[in-house]
Motif scaffolding. Structure first.
Motif, PDB file in Angstrom:
ATOM      1  N   GLY A   1       0.811  -1.211   0.000  1.00 36.54           N
ATOM      2  CA  GLY A   1       0.000   0.000   0.000  1.00 36.54           C
ATOM      3  C   GLY A   1       0.844   1.259   0.000  1.00 36.54           C
ATOM      4  N   PHE A   2       1.881   1.273   0.854  1.00 38.21           N
ATOM      5  CA  PHE A   2       2.766   2.440   0.932  1.00 38.21           C
ATOM      6  C   PHE A   2       3.567   2.614  -0.352  1.00 38.21           C
ATOM      7  CE2 PHE A   2       2.250   0.930   5.348  1.00 38.21           C
ATOM      8  CZ  PHE A   2       1.685   2.081   5.908  1.00 38.21           C
ATOM      9  N   VAL A   3       4.009   1.498  -0.928  1.00 37.13           N
ATOM     10  CA  VAL A   3       4.782   1.563  -2.175  1.00 37.13           C
ATOM     11  C   VAL A   3       3.935   2.162  -3.295  1.00 37.13           C
ATOM     12  CG1 VAL A   3       5.941   0.206  -3.960  1.00 37.13           C
ATOM     13  CG2 VAL A   3       6.305  -0.348  -1.553  1.00 37.13           C
ATOM     14  N   LEU A   4       2.690   1.747  -3.388  1.00 38.93           N
ATOM     15  CA  LEU A   4       1.809   2.262  -4.436  1.00 38.93           C
ATOM     16  C   LEU A   4       1.476   3.736  -4.216  1.00 38.93           C
ATOM     17  CD1 LEU A   4      -0.601  -0.770  -4.942  1.00 38.93           C
ATOM     18  CD2 LEU A   4       0.924   0.218  -6.663  1.00 38.93           C
ATOM     19  N   GLN A   5       1.295   4.133  -2.969  1.00 36.83           N
ATOM     20  CA  GLN A   5       1.027   5.549  -2.676  1.00 36.83           C
ATOM     21  C   GLN A   5       2.222   6.407  -3.091  1.00 36.83           C
ATOM     22  OE1 GLN A   5      -0.028   5.963   1.466  1.00 36.83           O
ATOM     23  NE2 GLN A   5      -1.862   4.700   1.251  1.00 36.83           N
ATOM     24  N   GLU A   6       3.420   5.943  -2.766  1.00 38.49           N
ATOM     25  CA  GLU A   6       4.621   6.684  -3.144  1.00 38.49           C
ATOM     26  C   GLU A   6       4.772   6.738  -4.651  1.00 38.49           C
ATOM     27  OE1 GLU A   6       8.599   7.429  -4.506  1.00 38.49           O
ATOM     28  OE2 GLU A   6       7.524   5.515  -4.704  1.00 38.49           O
TER      29      GLU A   6
ATOM     30  N   SER B   1       2.357   9.340  -6.145  1.00 35.83           N
ATOM     31  CA  SER B   1       2.813  10.711  -5.914  1.00 35.83           C
ATOM     32  C   SER B   1       4.009  11.043  -6.789  1.00 35.83           C
ATOM     33  CB  SER B   1       3.181  10.906  -4.433  1.00 35.83           C
ATOM     34  OG  SER B   1       2.059  10.707  -3.610  1.00 35.83           O
ATOM     35  N   PHE B   2       4.982  10.154  -6.817  1.00 38.78           N
ATOM     36  CA  PHE B   2       6.190  10.384  -7.609  1.00 38.78           C
ATOM     37  C   PHE B   2       5.865  10.392  -9.101  1.00 38.78           C
ATOM     38  CE2 PHE B   2      10.109   9.259  -9.774  1.00 38.78           C
ATOM     39  CZ  PHE B   2      11.058  10.043  -9.112  1.00 38.78           C
ATOM     40  N   GLY B   3       5.032   9.451  -9.527  1.00 38.18           N
ATOM     41  CA  GLY B   3       4.700   9.328 -10.945  1.00 38.18           C
ATOM     42  C   GLY B   3       3.944  10.524 -11.485  1.00 38.18           C
ATOM     43  N   ARG B   4       3.129  11.131 -10.659  1.00 36.07           N
ATOM     44  CA  ARG B   4       2.380  12.314 -11.077  1.00 36.07           C
ATOM     45  C   ARG B   4       3.286  13.545 -11.137  1.00 36.07           C
ATOM     46  NH1 ARG B   4      -3.158  12.237 -10.969  1.00 36.07           N
ATOM     47  NH2 ARG B   4      -3.167  14.489 -10.614  1.00 36.07           N
TER      48      ARG B   4
END
Length: 313
Positions: A261-266, A269-272
């Motif tokens: 979950g944390f990896v996907l949230q990061e 954010s980074f990808g955007r």
């Protein structure tokens, strides 16, 4: 009660189908360039292994489909008014020319197409994913625990597609059927199967498609869509690049499923915030890690099985 009996019957049928498939050992004696329909040695004791499905075939299918129902469900970015609208016009993403804007909507609309057992191409996409990731050369059954091998959550992969629809399969297909991407897809699959760092590959893939869809919707890819003048390839490449970002973090930081979950949230954010950097990092990774010979071998493997093969039962 009747529904349970029906479900049990369906899975028993699938189990029988799997047993029948598992008994077939293909021997590729046929010339791939030979027309098997005119081959007098072709008989009932031989099987035709279905060709892999290509992204081009799927896009052609989408272009020929009645899409109005799905296009009407496409939402644009967040509504803006007043100062936000003026600010967006001045500093927001560049607008797309009409032909790219239409294809952008088509990509978004694909996420509303549900998987259908009535459309053979849908199942062919699933089977291509399974074969390319596992190395199998045989078509697997529609239902069964084997789908968990590539990271679906149960015996019916279609239940995992509800968030991103057919687009989730299109993007995963691009990953496994594009020669330049296929070696990376194999590395992702192998990492997903490592006991210390295992993760459900296709569930992760579908989440990355969801993020990609939002990035596309909000216009964050517009510059690159215009530059490449190819919406499908650009969107799919960005999906692969974001997948690499997640893969790199997962592998280098020794992440486990509890951190997903944390990896996907990061990653979101980074990808955007760093669309160009995500793409550049992935391009560098591909150039450094996979030689021309490796990519050529991938190209030959894909070409071999997209033509269809014949074997003996």
């Amino acid at each position: 009660m009747e529904e349970n009996e029906s479900s049990l019957a369906k899975f028993e049928e699938a189990e029988d189908e799997w047993d029948n498939v598992a008994e077939i050992t293909p021997n590729f004696h046929a010339d791939p360039d030979k027309d098997v329909n005119n081959d007098t040695s072709f008989n009932d004791n031989m099987i035709v292994i279905s060709p892999l499905t290509t992204v081009e075939a799927v896009i052609d299918y989408i272009n020929r489909s009645e899409m109005e129902e799905y296009l009407s469900q496409v939402k644009h970015g967040p509504d803006k008014n007043g100062f936000r609208k003026i600010f967006s016009c001045l500093l927001g993403p560049p607008s797309l020319p009409p032909h790219l804007r239409q294809t952008q909507k088509l990509v978004q609309a694909t996420a509303f197409i549900a998987f259908s057992n009535e459309v053979p191409l849908h199942l062919s996409m699933l089977r291509t994913l399974y074969r390319q990731l596992t190395g199998s050369t045989l078509d697997c059954p529609r239902y069964g625990a084997h789908w968990e091998d590539i990271g679906f959550q149960g015996s019916d992969p279609s239940t995992d597609l509800r968030g991103v629809g057919l687009l989730g399969l299109v993007q995963a297909l691009y990953l496994v059927i594009t020669p330049e991407m296929f070696p990376f897809a194999q590395d992702v699959y192998h990492l997903s199967r490592q006991e210390s760092q295992e993760f459900p590959l296709m569930v992760l893939s579908l989440n990355i498609t969801r993020i990609t869809l939002h990035v596309l919707r909000d216009g964050l890819l517009n510059r690159y869509l215009t530059l490449e003048d190819d919406v499908w390839t650009t969107v799919n490449f960005y999906y692969c690049a974001l997948f690499y970002h997640v893969y790199h973090i997962w592998k280098s930081q020794h992440k486990t499923i509890s951190s997903s979950g944390f990896v996907l949230q990061e990653a979101e954010s980074f990808g955007r915030a760093n669309v160009g950097l995500v793409i550049k990092n992935f391009e560098r990774f591909l150039n450094i890690n996979y030689s021309v010979a490796v990519k050529q071998a991938a190209r030959e493997q894909i070409h071999k099985y997209t033509k269809g093969r014949v074997g003996h039962s």
